[in-house]
Scaffold this active site. Structure first.
Site, PDB file in Angstrom:
ATOM      1  N   ASP A 196       4.646  -8.725  30.177  1.00  0.00           N
ATOM      2  CA  ASP A 196       3.193  -8.616  29.937  1.00  0.00           C
ATOM      3  C   ASP A 196       2.418  -8.862  31.230  1.00  0.00           C
ATOM      4  O   ASP A 196       1.478  -8.143  31.562  1.00  0.00           O
ATOM      5  CB  ASP A 196       2.732  -9.617  28.870  1.00  0.00           C
ATOM      6  CG  ASP A 196       3.071  -9.145  27.460  1.00  0.00           C
ATOM      7  OD1 ASP A 196       3.666  -8.058  27.348  1.00  0.00           O
ATOM      8  OD2 ASP A 196       2.754  -9.850  26.496  1.00  0.00           O
TER       9      ASP A 196
ATOM     10  N   THR B  45      -1.318  -6.693  22.512  1.00  0.00           N
ATOM     11  CA  THR B  45      -0.650  -6.189  21.305  1.00  0.00           C
ATOM     12  C   THR B  45      -1.107  -6.940  20.056  1.00  0.00           C
ATOM     13  O   THR B  45      -1.174  -6.362  18.979  1.00  0.00           O
ATOM     14  CB  THR B  45       0.881  -6.311  21.424  1.00  0.00           C
ATOM     15  OG1 THR B  45       1.218  -7.630  21.821  1.00  0.00           O
ATOM     16  CG2 THR B  45       1.427  -5.340  22.448  1.00  0.00           C
ATOM     17  N   THR B  46      -1.422  -8.230  20.208  1.00  0.00           N
ATOM     18  CA  THR B  46      -1.894  -9.009  19.062  1.00  0.00           C
ATOM     19  C   THR B  46      -3.352  -8.654  18.755  1.00  0.00           C
ATOM     20  O   THR B  46      -3.722  -8.427  17.606  1.00  0.00           O
ATOM     21  CB  THR B  46      -1.769 -10.523  19.342  1.00  0.00           C
ATOM     22  OG1 THR B  46      -0.444 -10.788  19.812  1.00  0.00           O
ATOM     23  CG2 THR B  46      -2.015 -11.349  18.109  1.00  0.00           C
TER      24      THR B  46
ATOM     25  N   ASP C 288       4.484 -12.848  20.613  1.00  0.00           N
ATOM     26  CA  ASP C 288       4.108 -11.514  21.073  1.00  0.00           C
ATOM     27  C   ASP C 288       3.967 -10.601  19.852  1.00  0.00           C
ATOM     28  O   ASP C 288       4.930 -10.398  19.113  1.00  0.00           O
ATOM     29  CB  ASP C 288       5.198 -10.992  22.019  1.00  0.00           C
ATOM     30  CG  ASP C 288       4.866  -9.611  22.566  1.00  0.00           C
ATOM     31  OD1 ASP C 288       4.965  -8.655  21.791  1.00  0.00           O
ATOM     32  OD2 ASP C 288       4.510  -9.506  23.748  1.00  0.00           O
TER      33      ASP C 288
END
Length: 535
Positions: free
Chosen positions: A395, A93-94, A60
């Site tokens: 998520d 987020t990545t 994550d």
């Protein structure tokens, strides 16, 4: 020759001009390179050791960067990006870090070629506006009440995570949890849709057992046992009373000294204490509850009176847990026993029981009618595994929440980015003057998502990207990358259906480009010791 004028202290370091911008871009690229291998279904895990000796195993983006201790100011602002993305939409987020790093990377040649940062920023902002407008033209609506479509969307989020092996189970957990806590407005002016996962969908991690044993409880689970060994531990259809006051004798706010001269007075003081507690218990017993839960203490004498009346009790329950119980069983939290009314009693719970899992006792308040709060009970081999499962599940729940608020999807697997890149390349031809170069550079930057997906599963990057471009130029914008095999896949009609929420994609694009513009605007970094540290 005139001596130089020193405005700053001697131990202060200053960088300015183009050198600062190039350093900031390089710092941002370095952060993006750290987590580039964490994108897609073939993502690698990072193992991080925290200062206390604990281990974090995750792919994550936000969790990785949160643990990194970074000194460079530009790199720190990149880390804030993934945190913002996580707070806002909970997924991507990545992607946002990888995309922001690439946007800065394509700006580098223009900065080195003496183009003014304001010109680059204006072109980037124009590309962002055009990009968001284009995304809206290729969205696919989704019926949030269609379980199959919702599960398919959640699965596309979990496909890149550690828990993808238990995809069906995790999708079901996330779907049930989000739809349990969702409150739909009735259309009036003051009502609104509300999905508060943070407060009302609690994740309880209990090491031991297998991941397949994880389940959603339509109620609340507490790490508590009843206060007295002889109290009932299983009650069907209990009447539940929630308190926010101590069931023990009131102690003074500050130090109090009482002088007693007669022995009888001492006995009277003790008697008053007992009478006070007895009155509180009588107020409670008058409403015949089966279970009393208080956030504060519960004295032995109060336990005795409640036990005689056949009432079970739990004490020192967290405020957040008490709010969830109130929402699940329809009770109202009362802060004075004199004020208790029949309407404050919760009657929607089907079963209360205490069970032992491992070495701990847990109280379950379950089988609630129309609960608007739930507990996700996760089982697994170790704490590290459970922590990663929890992050993945958060998520997935965020994706479901986003779709409820904005029921629109875009094709995944880099398809939406590639479609936008093709559109921006075409649109750039109509732009005249100096802005054309930076505008077209955003199109090049967007290709980083499909390119990274191919790299992470060991495919032939140039060959497949060329094929993908050809499909998109021909107008087939649902073609993306199969992240497992590194081949082309039609997200609409192909074997792999990966569709992602519009809100996540739009937020990723906005955050990445705006952050890049912010870093390009910096032309001076002053760092050094403060006045105090200089002595």
């Amino acid at each position: 020759m005139q001596a130089p004028v020193l405005v700053l202290q001697q131990n202060t370091k200053r960088q300015h001009g183009r050198k600062t911008q190039i350093e900031n871009i390089n710092a941002a690229k370095t952060v993006a390179d750290i987590i580039r291998t964490c994108l897609g279904p073939r993502a690698m895990l990072k193992m991080l050791l925290d200062p206390m000796g604990g281990i974090v195993l995750t792919n994550d983006g936000n969790a990785i960067l949160r643990e990194c201790d970074i000194a460079h100011p530009a790199a720190k602002s990149m880390i804030e990006l993934s945190h913002t993305q996580d707070e806002e939409v909970g997924d991507g987020t990545t992607s946002v870090i990888v995309l922001a790093g690439e946007v800065l990377n394509v700006a580098l040649p223009f900065v080195e070629g003496d183009m003014h940062p304001t010109v680059i920023i204006r072109a980037f902002s124009q590309a962002l506006e055009e990009g968001l407008a284009f995304y809206k033209t290729i969205v696919k609506p989704i019926d949030i009440h269609n379980r199959e479509e919702m599960i398919s969307t959640i699965r596309s989020s979990l496909g890149t995570k550690y828990v993808s092996r238990w995809s069906d189970l995790m999708c079901d957990l996330a779907y049930r949890a989000v739809f349990t806590v969702a409150v739909h407005g009735d259309g009036s002016e003051n009502s609104r849709n509300e999905v508060d996962i943070k407060r009302f969908a609690k994740v309880e991690k209990v090491p031991g057992g297998e991941i397949e044993e994880s389940r959603v409880l339509d109620g609340v689970m507490l790490n508590k046992d009843v206060t007295h060994a002889q109290m009932r531990r299983r009650i069907e259809n209990p009447r539940i009373l929630l308190l926010d006051c101590p069931l023990e004798y009131k102690k003074g706010e500050s130090q109090i000294s009482v002088e007693i001269t007669k022995e009888n007075d001492w006995n009277r003081v003790l008697q008053i204490e007992e009478e006070f507690i007895k009155k509180m218990c009588d107020d409670i017993i008058a409403l015949k509850p089966d279970l009393v839960i208080t956030e504060k203490g519960l004295s032995d004498l109060a336990q005795h009176h409640l036990l005689k009346a056949g009432i079970s009790a739990l004490r020192r329950v967290r405020k957040s847990d008490n709010l969830r119980i109130a929402r699940a069983c329809g009770a109202t939290i009362v802060d004075r026993t004199e004020d208790i009314k029949e309407s404050d009693i919760g009657t929607k719970c089907g079963l209360f029981y205490v069970d032992k899992i491992g070495d701990e006792y847990f109280s379950f308040i379950v089988d609630c009618k129309e609960p608007k709060a739930c507990t996700l009970l996760l089982r697994g081999a170790s704490k590290d595994v459970l922590s990663e499962v929890e992050r993945n599940l958060q998520d997935a729940m965020n994706v479901a929440r986003n779709v409820i608020f904005e029921p629109a999807l875009l094709p995944g697997g880099g398809a939406a980015e590639m479609a936008l890149a093709t559109h921006l390349n075409e649109y750039a031809k109509s732009i005249e003057g100096i802005h054309r170069g930076p505008f077209a550079a955003i199109a090049k930057a967007l290709e980083v998502i499909p390119r990274t997906l191919i790299q992470n599963c060991g495919g032939n990057v140039n060959h497949i990207i060329t094929q993908l471009k050809a499909k998109h130029v021909a107008g087939q914008h649902t073609f993306g990358i199969d992240g497992d095999l590194g081949t082309l896949n039609d997200m609409e009609a192909g074997p792999l259906h990966v569709w992602e929420p519009f809100s996540v994609k739009a937020q990723t694009l906005k955050t990445a480009i705006e952050a890049a513009c912010l870093l390009l605007r910096v032309d001076d970094i002053v760092s050094g010791l403060s006045q105090k540290g200089a002595h």
